[in-house]
Structures are given as structure tokens and as C-alpha cells.
Design a protein around this motif. Sequence first.
Motif, PDB file in Angstrom:
ATOM      1  N   CYS A 118       0.792  -1.233   0.000  1.00 23.13           N
ATOM      2  CA  CYS A 118       0.000   0.000   0.000  1.00 23.13           C
ATOM      3  C   CYS A 118       0.821   1.277   0.000  1.00 23.13           C
ATOM      4  O   CYS A 118       0.269   2.349  -0.264  1.00 23.13           O
ATOM      5  CB  CYS A 118      -0.978  -0.004   1.182  1.00 23.13           C
ATOM      6  N   SER A 119       2.103   1.219   0.299  1.00 26.16           N
ATOM      7  CA  SER A 119       2.926   2.421   0.161  1.00 26.16           C
ATOM      8  C   SER A 119       3.797   2.367  -1.093  1.00 26.16           C
ATOM      9  O   SER A 119       4.541   3.303  -1.374  1.00 26.16           O
ATOM     10  CB  SER A 119       3.789   2.658   1.416  1.00 26.16           C
ATOM     11  N   TRP A 120       3.683   1.242  -1.847  1.00 25.89           N
ATOM     12  CA  TRP A 120       4.285   1.122  -3.173  1.00 25.89           C
ATOM     13  C   TRP A 120       5.803   1.298  -3.133  1.00 25.89           C
ATOM     14  O   TRP A 120       6.398   1.893  -4.035  1.00 25.89           O
ATOM     15  CB  TRP A 120       3.662   2.107  -4.164  1.00 25.89           C
ATOM     16  N   ASP A 121       6.427   0.774  -2.100  1.00 24.79           N
ATOM     17  CA  ASP A 121       7.870   0.928  -1.982  1.00 24.79           C
ATOM     18  C   ASP A 121       8.507  -0.324  -1.385  1.00 24.79           C
ATOM     19  O   ASP A 121       7.823  -1.299  -1.062  1.00 24.79           O
ATOM     20  CB  ASP A 121       8.230   2.183  -1.172  1.00 24.79           C
ATOM     21  N   LEU A 122       9.823  -0.281  -1.251  1.00 23.51           N
ATOM     22  CA  LEU A 122      10.612  -1.389  -0.727  1.00 23.51           C
ATOM     23  C   LEU A 122      11.288  -0.951   0.557  1.00 23.51           C
ATOM     24  O   LEU A 122      12.014   0.053   0.573  1.00 23.51           O
ATOM     25  CB  LEU A 122      11.666  -1.807  -1.756  1.00 23.51           C
ATOM     26  N   SER A 123      11.049  -1.696   1.631  1.00 21.40           N
ATOM     27  CA  SER A 123      11.772  -1.445   2.882  1.00 21.40           C
ATOM     28  C   SER A 123      13.072  -2.225   2.880  1.00 21.40           C
ATOM     29  O   SER A 123      13.101  -3.408   2.511  1.00 21.40           O
ATOM     30  CB  SER A 123      10.930  -1.873   4.093  1.00 21.40           C
ATOM     31  N   VAL A 124      14.143  -1.561   3.289  1.00 18.88           N
ATOM     32  CA  VAL A 124      15.458  -2.191   3.399  1.00 18.88           C
ATOM     33  C   VAL A 124      15.836  -2.207   4.874  1.00 18.88           C
ATOM     34  O   VAL A 124      15.948  -1.149   5.513  1.00 18.88           O
ATOM     35  CB  VAL A 124      16.516  -1.424   2.580  1.00 18.88           C
ATOM     36  N   ILE A 125      16.020  -3.402   5.423  1.00 17.87           N
ATOM     37  CA  ILE A 125      16.353  -3.567   6.839  1.00 17.87           C
ATOM     38  C   ILE A 125      17.801  -4.021   6.957  1.00 17.87           C
ATOM     39  O   ILE A 125      18.207  -5.012   6.331  1.00 17.87           O
ATOM     40  CB  ILE A 125      15.433  -4.603   7.499  1.00 17.87           C
ATOM     41  N   ASP A 126      18.568  -3.300   7.742  1.00 21.14           N
ATOM     42  CA  ASP A 126      19.931  -3.707   8.059  1.00 21.14           C
ATOM     43  C   ASP A 126      19.880  -4.644   9.255  1.00 21.14           C
ATOM     44  O   ASP A 126      19.432  -4.253  10.343  1.00 21.14           O
ATOM     45  CB  ASP A 126      20.794  -2.482   8.373  1.00 21.14           C
ATOM     46  N   VAL A 127      20.307  -5.882   9.075  1.00 21.49           N
ATOM     47  CA  VAL A 127      20.189  -6.883  10.137  1.00 21.49           C
ATOM     48  C   VAL A 127      21.071  -6.529  11.324  1.00 21.49           C
ATOM     49  O   VAL A 127      20.670  -6.694  12.480  1.00 21.49           O
ATOM     50  CB  VAL A 127      20.524  -8.287   9.586  1.00 21.49           C
ATOM     51  N   ALA A 128      22.284  -6.028  11.079  1.00 20.87           N
ATOM     52  CA  ALA A 128      23.215  -5.732  12.170  1.00 20.87           C
ATOM     53  C   ALA A 128      22.655  -4.692  13.134  1.00 20.87           C
ATOM     54  O   ALA A 128      22.758  -4.841  14.363  1.00 20.87           O
ATOM     55  CB  ALA A 128      24.554  -5.278  11.608  1.00 20.87           C
ATOM     56  N   SER A 129      22.045  -3.633  12.592  1.00 20.17           N
ATOM     57  CA  SER A 129      21.497  -2.572  13.449  1.00 20.17           C
ATOM     58  C   SER A 129      20.031  -2.805  13.795  1.00 20.17           C
ATOM     59  O   SER A 129      19.467  -2.082  14.612  1.00 20.17           O
ATOM     60  CB  SER A 129      21.649  -1.213  12.764  1.00 20.17           C
ATOM     61  N   ASN A 130      19.403  -3.800  13.152  1.00 20.01           N
ATOM     62  CA  ASN A 130      17.998  -4.145  13.411  1.00 20.01           C
ATOM     63  C   ASN A 130      17.069  -2.955  13.180  1.00 20.01           C
ATOM     64  O   ASN A 130      16.196  -2.657  13.990  1.00 20.01           O
ATOM     65  CB  ASN A 130      17.818  -4.677  14.837  1.00 20.01           C
ATOM     66  N   ARG A 131      17.239  -2.281  12.043  1.00 18.96           N
ATOM     67  CA  ARG A 131      16.373  -1.150  11.747  1.00 18.96           C
ATOM     68  C   ARG A 131      16.200  -0.992  10.245  1.00 18.96           C
ATOM     69  O   ARG A 131      17.043  -1.436   9.450  1.00 18.96           O
ATOM     70  CB  ARG A 131      16.911   0.145  12.361  1.00 18.96           C
ATOM     71  N   GLN A 132      15.094  -0.358   9.885  1.00 21.12           N
ATOM     72  CA  GLN A 132      14.846  -0.010   8.497  1.00 21.12           C
ATOM     73  C   GLN A 132      15.753   1.163   8.136  1.00 21.12           C
ATOM     74  O   GLN A 132      15.690   2.223   8.746  1.00 21.12           O
ATOM     75  CB  GLN A 132      13.376   0.381   8.318  1.00 21.12           C
ATOM     76  N   VAL A 133      16.581   0.979   7.105  1.00 21.19           N
ATOM     77  CA  VAL A 133      17.540   2.018   6.736  1.00 21.19           C
ATOM     78  C   VAL A 133      17.136   2.740   5.462  1.00 21.19           C
ATOM     79  O   VAL A 133      17.742   3.763   5.111  1.00 21.19           O
ATOM     80  CB  VAL A 133      18.961   1.438   6.572  1.00 21.19           C
TER      81      VAL A 133
END
Length: 439
Positions: A256-271
Motif C-alpha cells: 500500500c505504500s508502493w515501496d521497498l523497505s530495506v532492513i539492516d540486520v546488524a542494526s535491526n532497523r529499516q535504513v
Amino acid sequence: MAAYHDGVSAPAPTRKARLEAKYVRRRIVAGTLAVGLLGAASFGVSQLAGLLGGDRAEAASTSAKPAAASHTTAPDPHAAPLVKAPRPSPATPQGALGSNSGETALVRTMRLTGDLTPKSVVASPKGVVVAQNMMYRHTVSAFRADGALLATIDDAVDLGSFGIKGHPGTTKGAPVEAAFTADGRHAWVSNYSMFGSGYGPEGLDSCTAGDGTSTSTVYRIDTGTFAIDRVVEVGAVPKYVAVTPDDRTVLVTNWCSWDLSVIDVASNRQVARIPLGGHYPRGIVVSPDSRTAYIALMGSDRIVTVDLRTRQVRPYATTGDGPRHLVLSPDARYLYVTNNGAGTVSKLDRATGRVLATTRVGQQPRSLAIARDGQALYSVNYESSSVSKLRTSDLKVVQTVPTDQHPIGITYEPTRKAVWVACYGGSILVFDDSRRPVT
């Protein structure tokens, strides 16, 4: 703009409790139709082997409590299950062992039912299979490769304990898809919508970027403890989730936001949140070097690429109406896609994006799986209630088998060379694909 749907009904928004109740009632009705002569589903997860039946048992669900640190013990394939494995039917394997999946045939051996409304089913490399039961059950069901139930994981979490502010109390999710790390020790699970304080309106399949649909989260599940040990915020109505081969990044398509979330596993956050330039992104595959993601835009006829270093989006291929699910050949030379609206499966040259072949399967092909040896593909056909097996060399349909109503998820379980099919009405079918047809 045309409306695209991905197996979830989309009534007009209303109050939270009423909307969730409508979803549950619809899935109960669908489950009753699909189970048919098996009767009403029992409490817990019951299991039925084959067409004639088998061991049937009940189990209490286990609540997954947040863990502060990740657990690194590999899943034990011999762990004591909540529900023992059903007896396969037929009990005797059919035919001689095949040397590759291109010469074998699907034989149905198990039917799992109970507290299931599976939107997807995904196998790890280590013999653990997870089924995501959406908001209709608020659970993830974890099975052993033999069909034994290992855990029922509740999606309720205290977001504050994971460092996420603004949502006091207990919040529920809606597990939709999953992806395992390379070692099988963790599964990342997307939540279609969140239900709790500070969320609303709920996600729906009919939506527009920027319409106010609430963002959601992905969970990480430890397959040694079956506890949720991480929660990361992403976009609105996250659907597909993929882990890069180097295990450093998790990618999530936000419907629904028509985008791609990229999560950095080391920092445990969406970057990063990367706009994809098209409607209703769904399937993802990643190149072996973890540098390029291929994304199916189901609200179009296109696939795009994302450079994960520069975050640039580029056109890649045009395959047919409603590309939904992508898989990569083991040697990474070919990419395969289901075109939901066109009723086809396409084979692409990964290096160029050129379409090499397109084959008609059933109505509304949804998810796709590939055998470990790369010789066969398996497509679930939602409106045809069937699975098509295709030979990858020429994309010829070599077998079509019936399923329960609305098959929507599929996975290849490598330790037993089995194909698991999630049927939205409330069942999982398991097919052996290790032996040649009986002549």
C-alpha cells in the motif's frame, strides 16, 4: 486505476473490531467449505493424512514472548512436537526413486487441517516449515518436515519491549509471508496489518500510496525457541519478504505504500524506503552477490530491479498482466514469474531480462516454487484450485493435480523432496515428488 487483489477481501473501512470480525467470519465460512466432509475444525491443529485420513490430534497453542537477545541454536528436526506426525497415505512410496525432479510425479501424501488459514507456507533448508495464518488466526504454525506440529506462535507482542514507541499494551499482527536465513535459524515474517493502540486504519488490498493506511512491522522468529526475538517497523501492508544471500539485509515489499523497505540486520532497523515506480509490489528475488533485487509490480505487467548499493530502480522486464511471485534457478541463470492476471508462467534470462518462454497454467497463478535441483517448477492456481508442475528446460506443463479451494502458497521442502501447498480455506496439502510415475 484498476483494483488488484491478492487473496484478501477488501470491504469498506469501518471500526477495528468490526473489520477484524468480518475477516474472521469470512475465513471460517471458507474453511468450512474447504474441509467439507471432515466436519468442523477442532481446537488447536488437527492433522489428517491423505484422502482417507490418519492420526488426528489436538494441541494447545504456545504464546511467543519477546526475547531480548537472539538465540543461535539451530532448529532440532527431532524436537518433540505438539502434535505428532500424521501417517502418510499412501503409506508405501509410489514408483522408483527419480534421479531428478524433471522425471518424478507429484503424489499427495498428507492433508493438515485445524487452526489454519494459511496465506503462505515456506520451508527452511533444515526441515522446518512455517505457515502464516494472517489476522484470521493471528498465528504462525511451525511444522517438522514429516508434518508434525512443532509450535503455534502467537503474533501478539509488546512493541515497547522491542523499542517501538507509541503503541502501549499488547499489539497483534497478521502474518502473511516468511523468509528464512541461509542457516535456517531465523525466519523473518511480514505482518499485513497491526492491531493495537496507535494503529489504524487497517490495511486492505485496495489502497493508494499516501492514503493514510497504517504502517506495519516484520517479526524475526527464532527457530530454536520459536519466540519472536525482533520487531522492525516497515511500510504499509508489507507483503513479500526476502533475506539477501549474505544474510545482511532483509527486503520487504509494501503493497500500500508502493515501496521497498530495506532492513539492516546488524542494526535491526529499516535504513531505507525505496519508491518502486509502480503499484502493488509483491515478489522479490535477490542476485547471488546480494547486490540486485528483482521486484514484481503486481499492479502492472512489469518487473523492476533495485541496485541495493545505490538504491536506484530500473526497468527490467515486461512479462504479462499481474506479475506476482518470482523464483531464481539454482545457477541464477534464469528467473521465473507467475503472471496472475494473464494466467501464465514466464521464464526469463536473468542477465538481460529477455522473456524466453511463457506457458499458460491455471486461473490466477499465485505463488511459485522450484525444486532444489532446478529441473521443475510448481505453480498454485488460485481460481482453478490446482497445482501445475512445469519442466524448467522448456516450461512445459507435465502434471496438474487438484487441491483444496484457493491454493495460494507453495514451497519445496528439500529434505524430503516434498511440495507443500497452503490452501486459503484452511488446509495444507503435502505432495511427495521424489519418485517416478507408476506405469
